[in-house]
Design a protein around this motif. Structure first.
Motif, PDB file in Angstrom:
ATOM      1  N   ASP A 164       2.643   1.657  -0.479  1.00 17.79           N
ATOM      2  CA  ASP A 164       3.452   0.512   0.298  1.00 17.79           C
ATOM      3  C   ASP A 164       4.724   0.533   0.311  1.00 17.79           C
ATOM      4  N   TYR A 165       5.703  -0.095   0.384  1.00 19.73           N
ATOM      5  CA  TYR A 165       6.549  -0.074   0.458  1.00 19.73           C
ATOM      6  C   TYR A 165       7.585  -1.684  -0.182  1.00 19.73           C
ATOM      7  N   LEU A 166       7.385  -2.239  -0.600  1.00 18.67           N
ATOM      8  CA  LEU A 166       8.168  -3.267  -1.186  1.00 18.67           C
ATOM      9  C   LEU A 166       9.458  -4.129  -1.603  1.00 18.67           C
ATOM     10  N   LEU A 167      10.165  -5.110  -0.493  1.00 20.73           N
ATOM     11  CA  LEU A 167      11.236  -4.929  -0.997  1.00 20.73           C
ATOM     12  C   LEU A 167      12.086  -5.631  -2.084  1.00 20.73           C
ATOM     13  N   LYS A 168      12.907  -5.621  -2.756  1.00 23.12           N
ATOM     14  CA  LYS A 168      13.746  -6.499  -3.602  1.00 23.12           C
ATOM     15  C   LYS A 168      14.029  -7.655  -3.588  1.00 23.12           C
ATOM     16  N   PRO A 169      13.391  -8.973  -4.025  1.00 22.78           N
ATOM     17  CA  PRO A 169      12.586  -9.348  -5.473  1.00 22.78           C
ATOM     18  C   PRO A 169      11.338  -9.225  -5.025  1.00 22.78           C
ATOM     19  N   ILE A 170      10.917  -8.117  -6.040  1.00 21.12           N
ATOM     20  CA  ILE A 170       9.290  -8.369  -5.310  1.00 21.12           C
ATOM     21  C   ILE A 170       8.310  -9.605  -5.497  1.00 21.12           C
ATOM     22  N   ASP A 171       8.183  -9.770  -4.155  1.00 22.49           N
ATOM     23  CA  ASP A 171       7.203 -10.803  -3.947  1.00 22.49           C
ATOM     24  C   ASP A 171       5.779 -10.690  -4.650  1.00 22.49           C
TER      25      ASP A 171
ATOM     26  N   ARG B 122      11.198  -7.082 -15.112  1.00 24.15           N
ATOM     27  CA  ARG B 122      10.142  -8.023 -14.110  1.00 24.15           C
ATOM     28  C   ARG B 122       9.242  -7.547 -13.466  1.00 24.15           C
ATOM     29  N   LEU B 123       9.240  -6.215 -13.338  1.00 26.79           N
ATOM     30  CA  LEU B 123       8.022  -5.193 -12.608  1.00 26.79           C
ATOM     31  C   LEU B 123       6.415  -5.125 -13.639  1.00 26.79           C
ATOM     32  N   VAL B 124       7.872  -5.311 -14.753  1.00 22.32           N
ATOM     33  CA  VAL B 124       6.564  -5.043 -15.896  1.00 22.32           C
ATOM     34  C   VAL B 124       6.083  -5.911 -16.264  1.00 22.32           C
ATOM     35  N   GLN B 125       5.980  -7.378 -16.312  1.00 22.46           N
ATOM     36  CA  GLN B 125       5.832  -8.522 -16.220  1.00 22.46           C
ATOM     37  C   GLN B 125       5.035  -9.206 -15.229  1.00 22.46           C
ATOM     38  N   LEU B 126       4.952  -8.873 -14.037  1.00 25.17           N
ATOM     39  CA  LEU B 126       4.215  -8.858 -12.792  1.00 25.17           C
ATOM     40  C   LEU B 126       3.090  -8.333 -13.097  1.00 25.17           C
ATOM     41  N   VAL B 127       3.397  -6.564 -12.871  1.00 25.98           N
ATOM     42  CA  VAL B 127       2.011  -5.683 -13.528  1.00 25.98           C
ATOM     43  C   VAL B 127       1.273  -6.205 -14.101  1.00 25.98           C
TER      44      VAL B 127
ATOM     45  N   LYS C 265       2.321 -12.341  -4.331  1.00 22.54           N
ATOM     46  CA  LYS C 265       1.397 -11.445  -4.184  1.00 22.54           C
ATOM     47  C   LYS C 265       1.581 -10.858  -3.379  1.00 22.54           C
ATOM     48  N   GLU C 266       3.074 -10.312  -2.724  1.00 23.67           N
ATOM     49  CA  GLU C 266       2.792  -8.590  -1.750  1.00 23.67           C
ATOM     50  C   GLU C 266       2.465  -7.865  -3.003  1.00 23.67           C
ATOM     51  N   LEU C 267       3.022  -7.708  -4.041  1.00 26.03           N
ATOM     52  CA  LEU C 267       1.959  -6.969  -4.668  1.00 26.03           C
ATOM     53  C   LEU C 267       1.693  -6.726  -5.741  1.00 26.03           C
ATOM     54  N   GLU C 268       0.363  -7.324  -5.278  1.00 22.70           N
ATOM     55  CA  GLU C 268      -1.236  -8.118  -5.625  1.00 22.70           C
ATOM     56  C   GLU C 268      -2.145  -6.985  -4.247  1.00 22.70           C
ATOM     57  N   ARG C 269      -1.505  -7.705  -3.017  1.00 21.79           N
ATOM     58  CA  ARG C 269      -1.835  -6.647  -1.632  1.00 21.79           C
ATOM     59  C   ARG C 269      -1.578  -5.393  -1.939  1.00 21.79           C
ATOM     60  N   SER C 270      -0.857  -4.949  -2.274  1.00 28.74           N
ATOM     61  CA  SER C 270      -0.546  -3.283  -2.403  1.00 28.74           C
ATOM     62  C   SER C 270      -1.234  -2.576  -3.860  1.00 28.74           C
TER      63      SER C 270
END
Length: 252
Positions: free
Chosen positions: A97-104, A16-21, A106-111
């Motif tokens: 940055d420090y992201l909590l799962k499940p990765i949001d 999922r993280l690969v897809q989000l990136v 928008k938060e990933l975008e900001r990071s």
């Protein structure tokens, strides 16, 4: 293309993280997905470091921090974890940055925007440094000086100079045989004319060639005492503010 790796022991979360990136930042290539501490340490030994790490903290065979402790240097890190109690420790490792799962998303975008801004600053700084080195190595440095010998003039090669010394407001060239030739330049001007690999200004009075240094001794007040060739009667001292740069110069 910016390269990143993902260290995550949950395959679904990793996928999922690969897809989000890929969706958020097509300029980032995920070069590897790694599922263990052991696998990550092995990967770093066999590959050049990436530009960014997505790092889960709790892995099945240890902690993400174990990986960071095992490698000499690491690029920026975005921690991804289900636990918030490691946040302070994460930032001690210069976590971006420090992201909590499940990765949001928008938060990933900001990071990733934060990373992109930092990455550009680092690249710009590196480019300036590289240009500085290119300028230093491509610059035409002075290779000879016209000096007065009695009633006539002669050309003296820089390779024959052991140091420059200020004598009563006049700068003199000192050669290996101890001969002195006055110059109409200041030490400030000579610093710009001569290759910094070969010459170093140790204080207000002396600018020396590397080959002139015979001995180096510790001196009081955090300074260094030099013995030069040709030998001088006065004490030749590297000023305190120049000692650190002088040691680096010797180690170039």
């Amino acid at each position: 293309m910016i390269e990143a790796i993902i260290i995550e022991d949950e395959h679904i979360a990793s996928k999922r993280l690969v897809q989000l990136v890929n969706d958020i930042a097509p300029y980032i290539k995920v070069a590897a997905t790694i599922f263990s501490v052991e696998g990550a340490i092995k990967w770093f030994k066999e590959n050049p470091p990436p530009d960014l790490i997505f790092l889960d903290i709790q892995l099945h065979d240890g902690y993400g921090f174990d990986i960071l402790d095992a490698i000499n240097e690491h690029p920026p890190i975005i921690f991804t974890t289900a636990y918030n109690e490691y946040a302070i420790r994460g930032f001690k490792y210069n976590g971006l940055d420090y992201l909590l799962k499940p990765i949001d998303k928008k938060e990933l975008e900001r990071s990733l925007e934060k990373f992109r801004n930092q990455f550009h600053v680092i690249r710009e700084t590196e480019d300036v440094r590289v240009q500085g080195f290119k300028k230093m190595f491509n610059k035409e440095y002075k290779r000879r000086f016209m000096v007065k010998v009695g009633n006539h003039y002669s050309s003296l090669n820089v390779d024959d100079i052991y140091f420059f010394r200020s004598e009563g407001g006049t700068i003199c060239i000192i050669t290996g045989d101890g001969k002195s030739y006055p110059l109409e330049y200041s030490l400030d001007q000579l610093e710009d004319m001569l290759n910094p690999i070969d010459f170093f200004r140790i204080n207000r009075k002396y600018m020396i060639a590397l080959k002139s240094v015979i001995e180096i001794h510790h001196y009081f007040n955090s300074r260094l005492l030099l013995k030069l060739k040709p030998v001088q009667e006065e004490k030749i001292i590297v000023s305190r503010e120049r000692c650190s740069a002088f040691k680096k110069w010797l180690d170039m």
